[in-house]
Design an enzyme around this catalytic site. Structure first.
Site, PDB file in Angstrom:
ATOM      1  N   HIS A 232       0.779  -1.259   0.000  1.00  0.00           N
ATOM      2  CA  HIS A 232       0.000   0.000   0.000  1.00  0.00           C
ATOM      3  C   HIS A 232       0.805   1.303   0.000  1.00  0.00           C
ATOM      4  O   HIS A 232       0.751   2.082   0.936  1.00  0.00           O
ATOM      5  CB  HIS A 232      -1.025   0.010   1.124  1.00  0.00           C
ATOM      6  N   ASP A 307      -6.200  -4.306  -0.020  1.00  0.00           N
ATOM      7  CA  ASP A 307      -6.081  -4.137   1.438  1.00  0.00           C
ATOM      8  C   ASP A 307      -7.482  -4.200   2.079  1.00  0.00           C
ATOM      9  O   ASP A 307      -7.777  -3.472   3.022  1.00  0.00           O
ATOM     10  CB  ASP A 307      -5.375  -2.823   1.781  1.00  0.00           C
TER      11      ASP A 307
HETATM   12 ZN   LIG Z   1      -0.563  -2.667   6.031  1.00  0.00          ZN
END
Ligand SMILES: [Zn+2]
Length: 449
Positions: A232, A307
């Site tokens: 991320h 995520d």
């Molecule tokens: Zn993370």
């Protein structure tokens, strides 16, 4: 033996350098052949005219909350959400309760997933025992148990010495190390540190909290000849460092989430500091967002991962500084990325590379390709279909998304795993089945408590 012909779709498969209107024949759970105007020869025909036919999407970064927090998600609901989002393979993170830090838990989860999830589930095992950042887990044994990577995702590895040892050990057994980059001494805020956080009086998380940790791990990887995957990526500084590292020949790959590609800290303020807009790393500035789009287009950032981080309402309906970090993403990723696809910046081919072929390569999975002989994991996408994101219709057990009510274009219409339809938008039989599974799993969860 099942025999399927997916007819007349635009097959986009970067692994074969293919973007052409073709038929795809599936037999015995595998891709049998690709070609023009293939003879059905008794096959069940799926009309794919006007649709994209892609290798099944692969999400390298999800949180399925098993074991320990099945009120947020479980393998059946998370798997159904993945199927509805076009994902045929997901890689789940080890920050569960207890964490996935030993062979027994990794084997248990893989076995449970085969039983309960309609899509393939791989496990990223913990890098340190108990995710405590002091003692490494047994990498060779975890790999033998089926783990595809090691990571303490959710937490940074604060001790540079431990990370150095992890890179050495992981290189020895050829396991990717997934880096959650966050310098704890600079972190602790609720949103991106900048003009918006200052105006609102919100505690900030500077971009440097991410970038300094990425710099550390790139330098360690270079010194050791090891490889790292940066989870991320959210900031321009990080993008610049990764670009520098790739130019130098450092073995690094990186991912970006759909929400970081589309949203900024201005949007967080516009939401009235709604907890569903809070995640870690935070949504950053417009300049950072543009850097991420450029990096994804030019390959500096290799892949897109959601995520997916389900949370219960009780963890989110709180004042912004106290709300939990994380948003769900499996069921909205395709539409959100297509939304962010500025024509000429991100091609359909790059889209498939970032969401299927790329993540399969990063994690060494037998996926991300429609070459004959590969498992028949296939996603059919209508790139023009408009719809409105309605969290009430999610297969996921959680609803924490910043995209509620958003009008988007591009929708998954069918998902196949091993030649079997696990999601179909039109005829819906997969949907009631998923709903049944959810009800059963929920009942089982209640009985077990
Ligand atoms: Zn993370």
């Amino acid at each position: 033996m099942e025999h399927l012909l997916i007819r007349g779709g635009l097959v986009i498969d970067p692994s074969q350098d293919l973007e052409d209107v073709l038929d795809v024949r599936i037999r015995g759970g595998r891709v049998a052949e690709l070609g023009r105007d293939l003879d059905p020869g008794g096959a069940q025909v799926v009309d794919a005219a006007g649709l994209w036919v892609t290798p099944g999407l692969v999400d390298a970064h999800v949180h399925l909350r098993v074991p320990g927090e099945t009120h947020k998600e479980d393998l059946a609901s998370g798997g159904a959400a993945a199927a509805a989002g076009g994902f045929t393979t997901v890689v789940c993170m080890p920050n569960t309760r207890p964490p996935l830090d030993d062979v027994i838990r990794v084997e248990w989860l893989r076995w449970k997933a085969q039983e309960q999830s309609p899509v393939r589930v791989h496990v990223a095992a913990a890098l340190s025992r108990g995710l405590e950042g002091t003692e490494l887990t047994a990498f060779a044994e975890l790999k033998a148990a089926g783990a595809v990577a090691v990571t303490d995702d959710g937490r940074p590895v604060a001790d540079a010495g431990l990370m150095r040892r992890a890179l050495v050990e992981a290189a020895a057994v050829d396991l990717p190390v997934l880096v959650h980059a966050e310098e704890p001494a600079l972190s602790g805020g609720a949103m991106h540190e900048g003009a918006v956080s200052a105006a609102a009086g919100m505690p900030g998380i500077p971009a440097a909290a991410e970038a300094v940790m990425v710099a550390r791990d790139l330098l360690l990887a270079e010194a050791l000849g090891a490889r790292v995957h940066i989870l991320h990526v959210s900031a321009r500084q990080t993008v610049d460092l990764i670009r520098w590292a790739k130019d130098r020949g450092i073995r690094v790959t990186a991912e970006v989430t759909p929400h970081h590609l589309l949203l900024t800290d201005e949007d967080v303020a516009a939401s009235g500091f709604d907890g569903d807009w809070k995640m870690n790393p935070p949504l950053r500035s417009e300049d950072d967002r543009q850097a991420l789009m450029e990096a994804l287009a030019d390959g500096t950032v290799d892949i897109i991962a959601t995520d997916h981080a389900p949370h219960h309402r009780d963890d989110k309906d709180l004042p912004f500084p106290e709300a939990a970090f994380g948003v769900v993403g499996l069921e909205t990723a395709v539409a959100v990325v297509l939304d962010a696809m500025v024509p000429g910046v991100l091609s359909p081919r790059r889209f498939v590379e970032a969401l299927s072929t790329g993540p399969a390569q990063v994690l060494g999975l037998e996926a991300g390709s429609l070459r004959p002989g590969m498992p028949a994991d296939v996603t059919l996408i209508d790139p023009n279909r408009e719809w409105i994101i309605d969290p009430a219709r999610f297969r996921s057990r959680s609803r924490n998304t910043p995209f509620a009510g958003r009008r988007v274009r591009g929708r998954v219409v069918r998902t196949l795993v091993g030649g079997r339809t696990v999601f179909c938008l039109e005829d819906g039989p997969a949907a009631p089945r998923a709903a049944e599974r959810l009800a059963r799993a929920a009942a089982a969860g209640r009985a077990g408590r």
